[in-house]
Design a protein around this motif. Structure first.
Motif, PDB file in Angstrom:
ATOM      1  N   ILE A 147     -25.140  86.754 -33.980  1.00 29.75           N
ATOM      2  CA  ILE A 147     -23.880  86.302 -33.202  1.00 29.75           C
ATOM      3  C   ILE A 147     -23.834  86.601 -31.888  1.00 29.75           C
ATOM      4  O   ILE A 147     -24.335  87.863 -31.388  1.00 29.75           O
ATOM      5  N   TRP A 196     -21.377  83.879 -24.745  1.00 35.55           N
ATOM      6  CA  TRP A 196     -21.635  82.455 -24.049  1.00 35.55           C
ATOM      7  C   TRP A 196     -22.193  82.609 -22.502  1.00 35.55           C
ATOM      8  O   TRP A 196     -22.533  81.685 -21.928  1.00 35.55           O
ATOM      9  N   PRO A 248     -21.613  81.092 -29.641  1.00 36.60           N
ATOM     10  CA  PRO A 248     -20.430  81.163 -29.248  1.00 36.60           C
ATOM     11  C   PRO A 248     -19.634  79.643 -29.101  1.00 36.60           C
ATOM     12  O   PRO A 248     -20.226  78.874 -28.505  1.00 36.60           O
ATOM     13  N   GLN A 249     -18.316  79.652 -29.258  1.00 44.03           N
ATOM     14  CA  GLN A 249     -17.678  78.311 -29.486  1.00 44.03           C
ATOM     15  C   GLN A 249     -17.646  77.809 -27.928  1.00 44.03           C
ATOM     16  O   GLN A 249     -17.650  76.726 -27.482  1.00 44.03           O
ATOM     17  N   ARG A 292     -13.971  84.734 -35.834  1.00 48.03           N
ATOM     18  CA  ARG A 292     -13.149  85.591 -37.100  1.00 48.03           C
ATOM     19  C   ARG A 292     -13.784  84.774 -38.181  1.00 48.03           C
ATOM     20  O   ARG A 292     -13.621  85.383 -39.108  1.00 48.03           O
ATOM     21  N   THR A 335     -17.156  86.822 -39.383  1.00 49.23           N
ATOM     22  CA  THR A 335     -16.745  87.902 -40.595  1.00 49.23           C
ATOM     23  C   THR A 335     -17.617  87.463 -41.921  1.00 49.23           C
ATOM     24  O   THR A 335     -17.957  88.456 -42.602  1.00 49.23           O
ATOM     25  N   GLY A 372     -21.914  91.109 -27.398  1.00 50.69           N
ATOM     26  CA  GLY A 372     -20.659  90.575 -27.184  1.00 50.69           C
ATOM     27  C   GLY A 372     -19.709  91.728 -26.337  1.00 50.69           C
ATOM     28  O   GLY A 372     -20.431  92.862 -26.050  1.00 50.69           O
ATOM     29  N   ILE A 406     -16.962  94.435 -35.997  1.00 51.14           N
ATOM     30  CA  ILE A 406     -18.027  94.150 -36.603  1.00 51.14           C
ATOM     31  C   ILE A 406     -18.581  95.284 -37.255  1.00 51.14           C
ATOM     32  O   ILE A 406     -19.193  95.243 -38.390  1.00 51.14           O
ATOM     33  N   GLY A 446     -20.643  95.688 -23.508  1.00 50.32           N
ATOM     34  CA  GLY A 446     -20.402  95.418 -22.225  1.00 50.32           C
ATOM     35  C   GLY A 446     -20.844  96.232 -21.202  1.00 50.32           C
ATOM     36  O   GLY A 446     -21.521  97.382 -21.767  1.00 50.32           O
ATOM     37  N   CYS A 459     -23.786  91.011 -18.429  1.00 54.02           N
ATOM     38  CA  CYS A 459     -23.158  92.211 -18.912  1.00 54.02           C
ATOM     39  C   CYS A 459     -23.968  93.480 -18.258  1.00 54.02           C
ATOM     40  O   CYS A 459     -23.485  94.555 -18.087  1.00 54.02           O
ATOM     41  N   LEU A 487     -24.953 101.011 -20.053  1.00 48.67           N
ATOM     42  CA  LEU A 487     -26.057  99.646 -20.213  1.00 48.67           C
ATOM     43  C   LEU A 487     -26.841  99.713 -18.956  1.00 48.67           C
ATOM     44  O   LEU A 487     -28.046  99.905 -19.484  1.00 48.67           O
TER      45      LEU A 487
HETATM   46  P1  NAP Z   1     -17.043  88.428 -27.644  1.00 49.38           P
HETATM   47  O1  NAP Z   1     -15.725  87.905 -27.455  1.00 49.38           O
HETATM   48  O2  NAP Z   1     -17.198  89.712 -27.934  1.00 49.38           O
HETATM   49  O3  NAP Z   1     -17.776  87.317 -28.623  1.00 49.38           O
HETATM   50  C1  NAP Z   1     -19.241  87.144 -28.827  1.00 49.38           C
HETATM   51  C2  NAP Z   1     -19.367  86.730 -30.105  1.00 49.38           C
HETATM   52  O4  NAP Z   1     -18.755  87.345 -31.027  1.00 49.38           O
HETATM   53  C3  NAP Z   1     -18.970  85.131 -30.222  1.00 49.38           C
HETATM   54  O5  NAP Z   1     -20.003  84.127 -30.835  1.00 49.38           O
HETATM   55  C4  NAP Z   1     -17.629  85.299 -30.945  1.00 49.38           C
HETATM   56  O6  NAP Z   1     -17.268  84.216 -31.600  1.00 49.38           O
HETATM   57  C5  NAP Z   1     -18.102  86.068 -31.963  1.00 49.38           C
HETATM   58  N1  NAP Z   1     -17.030  87.157 -32.578  1.00 49.38           N
HETATM   59  C6  NAP Z   1     -15.607  87.157 -32.020  1.00 49.38           C
HETATM   60  N2  NAP Z   1     -14.815  87.947 -33.042  1.00 49.38           N
HETATM   61  C7  NAP Z   1     -15.692  87.956 -33.989  1.00 49.38           C
HETATM   62  C8  NAP Z   1     -15.611  88.927 -35.212  1.00 49.38           C
HETATM   63  N3  NAP Z   1     -14.423  89.294 -35.580  1.00 49.38           N
HETATM   64  N4  NAP Z   1     -16.736  88.953 -36.284  1.00 49.38           N
HETATM   65  C9  NAP Z   1     -17.844  88.443 -35.521  1.00 49.38           C
HETATM   66  N5  NAP Z   1     -18.062  87.738 -34.721  1.00 49.38           N
HETATM   67  C10 NAP Z   1     -17.077  87.657 -34.063  1.00 49.38           C
HETATM   68  O7  NAP Z   1     -17.820  88.261 -26.350  1.00 49.38           O
HETATM   69  P2  NAP Z   1     -17.916  87.081 -25.251  1.00 49.38           P
HETATM   70  O8  NAP Z   1     -16.580  87.127 -24.491  1.00 49.38           O
HETATM   71  O9  NAP Z   1     -18.709  85.816 -25.915  1.00 49.38           O
HETATM   72  O10 NAP Z   1     -18.868  87.847 -24.331  1.00 49.38           O
HETATM   73  C11 NAP Z   1     -18.768  88.472 -23.242  1.00 49.38           C
HETATM   74  C12 NAP Z   1     -19.092  90.080 -23.583  1.00 49.38           C
HETATM   75  O11 NAP Z   1     -20.404  90.053 -23.859  1.00 49.38           O
HETATM   76  C13 NAP Z   1     -18.963  91.122 -22.547  1.00 49.38           C
HETATM   77  O12 NAP Z   1     -18.402  92.143 -22.973  1.00 49.38           O
HETATM   78  C14 NAP Z   1     -20.534  91.065 -22.186  1.00 49.38           C
HETATM   79  O13 NAP Z   1     -20.485  92.364 -21.425  1.00 49.38           O
HETATM   80  C15 NAP Z   1     -21.173  91.118 -23.369  1.00 49.38           C
HETATM   81  N6  NAP Z   1     -22.578  90.892 -23.204  1.00 49.38           N
HETATM   82  C16 NAP Z   1     -23.197  92.024 -23.555  1.00 49.38           C
HETATM   83  C17 NAP Z   1     -24.918  91.677 -23.200  1.00 49.38           C
HETATM   84  C18 NAP Z   1     -25.751  92.976 -23.675  1.00 49.38           C
HETATM   85  O14 NAP Z   1     -26.924  92.583 -23.897  1.00 49.38           O
HETATM   86  N7  NAP Z   1     -25.509  94.164 -23.879  1.00 49.38           N
HETATM   87  C19 NAP Z   1     -25.132  90.604 -22.614  1.00 49.38           C
HETATM   88  C20 NAP Z   1     -24.295  89.559 -22.481  1.00 49.38           C
HETATM   89  C21 NAP Z   1     -23.000  89.889 -22.704  1.00 49.38           C
HETATM   90  P3  NAP Z   1     -16.278  82.837 -30.719  1.00 49.38           P
HETATM   91  O15 NAP Z   1     -16.943  81.796 -30.566  1.00 49.38           O
HETATM   92  O16 NAP Z   1     -15.141  82.890 -31.837  1.00 49.38           O
HETATM   93  O17 NAP Z   1     -15.769  83.607 -29.457  1.00 49.38           O
END
Ligand code: NAP
Ligand code: MG
Length: 474
Positions: free
Chosen positions: A143, A146, A172-173, A204, A208, A223, A231, A247, A279, A405
């Motif tokens: 998962i 974006w 991601p959508q 979701r 899920t 994410g 999750i 994050g 991130c 991180l």
């Molecule tokens: P997000 O909102 O957490 O979404 C990430 C993915 O999870 C998307 O594909 C999302 O689907 C899906 N998702 C949402 N709710 C879920 C659920 N209940 N169960 C399973 N999957 C679910 O994150 P984002 O806004 O896309 O990305 C930004 C975040 O990613 C930031 O916090 C950033 O720091 C973090 N990030 C971390 C790293 C790392 O390597 N540590 C790298 C890059 C980014 P949808 O398509 O519906 O949104």
């Protein structure tokens, strides 16, 4: 207009079980750029069944067979570089040079790293009389977010395939196009049916369905922190492994030496790269109080030098990913002002001359490491500076965060940089701008528990088996 309405399941492009479509918005224009299908749990059932069927044979392939598959993917990936770049520019607004350059290059780099690691990786070892085997964990739900779409997908898919796992990707959508093209690449490369599957849709629903599925052995998630927490809870009932890459609010310590101005300028400009949506961004700049006037002046000039505009044009920074993200960042900028941080450059609203699109002004604040803008991950082009009196205080400030991180140290005294690097409680420490596809990447504390990239990325997808008395002593 792009129409990416099919999913890739069991080696075929297939329609969703129940047709539902969604518009994809180009953040640079706020206009619809195409459509995707949104899947359901029924699509997940099909994909998990396909991945389960493929697992026994794929997990038993030889190293050489898997290397052949990865090398065919590499050949196909090369052919689609321009398409991937166009897709990333359109879906998340990255400037063309960045989208077609570093974005796409990160995916290629992880693929090359997976090949190099697979060539050498020790899947078994005799220790005394025991054989220790590392075996593919099974069916993996991947998962992804974006913000660096090719990096996030490739850093999961290739180690998973290289270790013999079978996979279902939920992109991601907000950035679905590049994942669709990547799936075409894997299809063209002849990845065996069921080994790699891809379903678009909401986290979701699709997410899920994967995290709660009895037949999914592992989830690798990148994410946000709240979704990562959800999750882990959802996956608990089936005791699956969950790798979390969450994050950050990473500190960047600049030492008091003759390179201070150069370093402050580079950190400021660097923060605005990818519109601050990284991130591991060094979003807390920690500078010596003794040089604060100079640091402020340099940061202001560097920030104001960052050009913002159409991703098709020649600008350093494009929009952020969506108008929702734009509003969220605006809220933080206002909060910074309301809580009394000193605005050094940028501020609220769009840059001059731009009245449409998710364009944010590159912004720098001077703060104290304690305000909301110092604590929360803003995920936009907003750099927050704070001052230190001595190195101990700088390290305390660096570690005064719920995240862990990344951490950065820039300075001429390499020994001092090393010593500080050892004291920062974070998983990925970078001294004077290093880069290494083989270095483990992942977070301490609330930044998650996984380690991706290179050899450590392989370990994520492996179970460890001991066979006792395998090599009996004579
Ligand atoms: P997000 O909102 O957490 O979404 C990430 C993915 O999870 C998307 O594909 C999302 O689907 C899906 N998702 C949402 N709710 C879920 C659920 N209940 N169960 C399973 N999957 C679910 O994150 P984002 O806004 O896309 O990305 C930004 C975040 O990613 C930031 O916090 C950033 O720091 C973090 N990030 C971390 C790293 C790392 O390597 N540590 C790298 C890059 C980014 P949808 O398509 O519906 O949104
Ligand atoms: Mg989100």
């Amino acid at each position: 207009m792009r129409e990416y309405l099919q999913f890739f399941i069991d080696g075929q492009w297939v329609d969703p079980v129940t047709p539902v479509t969604a518009d994809v918005i180009n953040p640079a224009t706020e206009e619809v750029s195409g459509q995707i299908s949104l899947g359901s749990a029924d699509d997940v059932e099909k994909a998990v069944a396909a991945a389960r069927r493929a697992f026994p044979s794929w997990s038993q392939t030889t190293r050489a067979q898997r290397l052949d598959v990865l090398k065919s993917i590499q050949a196909e990936y090369e052919k689609r570089l321009p398409d991937l770049g166009d897709a990333i520019r359109e879906e998340m607004g990255a400037p063309a040079s960045l989208a077609g350059g570093f974005h796409v290059g990160l995916g290629a780099g992880h693929l090359q790293a997976a090949i190099e690691v697979l060539e050498e990786f020790a899947f078994e070892e005799v220790k005394g009389t025991t054989l220790v085997l590392k075996e593919a964990i099974g069916v993996c739900g991947l998962i992804t977010p974006w913000n660096w779409p090719m990096n996030q997908t490739c850093v999961k898919i290739f180690p998973a395939l290289a270790t013999g796992c079978t996979t279902i990707l939920k992109p991601p959508q907000l950035a679905p196009y590049s994942a669709h093209i990547l799936s075409e690449i894997l299809d063209a490369a002849g990845v065996p049916a069921g080994v790699y599957n891809m379903i678009q849709g909401s986290g979701r629903k699709i997410g899920t369905a994967l995290t709660t599925h009895e037949d999914v052995d592992m989830i690798s998630f990148t994410g946000s922190e709240p979704v990562g927490i959800q999750i882990q809870k959802d996956a608990a009932d089936t005791v699956k492994r969950v790798g979390l890459e969450l994050g950050g609010k990473s500190p960047w310590i600049v030492l008091d030496d003759e390179d201070l101005a150069k370093n402050v300028a580079a950190v400021t400009v660097g923060m605005m790269g990818n519109s601050g949506q990284t991130c591991s961004a060094g979003s807390r700049l920690i500078v010596p109080n003794a040089r604060m006037d100079e640091a402020k002046a340099v940061a202001k000039e560097a920030c104001e030098s960052v050009t913002v505009g159409d991703p098709n044009g020649n600008f350093a920074m494009g929009p952020v990913v969506s108008m929702d993200q734009f509003k969220d960042i605006q809220r933080y900028i206002q909060l910074g002002i309301d809580e009394g941080a000193e605005l050094i450059a940028g501020g609220s609203g769009r840059p001059e001359g731009l009245d449409k699109g998710a364009y944010v002004r590159p912004t720098v604040f001077l703060s104290n490491n304690q305000r909301t803008i110092d604590r929360d991950e803003i995920f936009g082009p907003v750099l927050v500076m704070s001052g230190y009196d001595d190195i101990d205080q700088a390290v305390d400030m660096a570690n005064d965060t719920t995240f862990g991180l990344a951490g950065y140290v820039n300075g001429k005294d390499v020994e001092q940089c090393r010593a500080i690097g050892r004291r920062i409680r974070a998983g990925w420490i970078n001294l004077n701008d290093g880069f290494d596809f083989h270095a483990p990447f992942g977070g301490y504390k609330r930044s998650g528990n996984g380690r991706e990239w290179g050899e450590h990325g392989f370990e994520e997808y492996l179970e460890v088996k001991a066979i006792l008395n395998y090599a009996p002593a004579d």
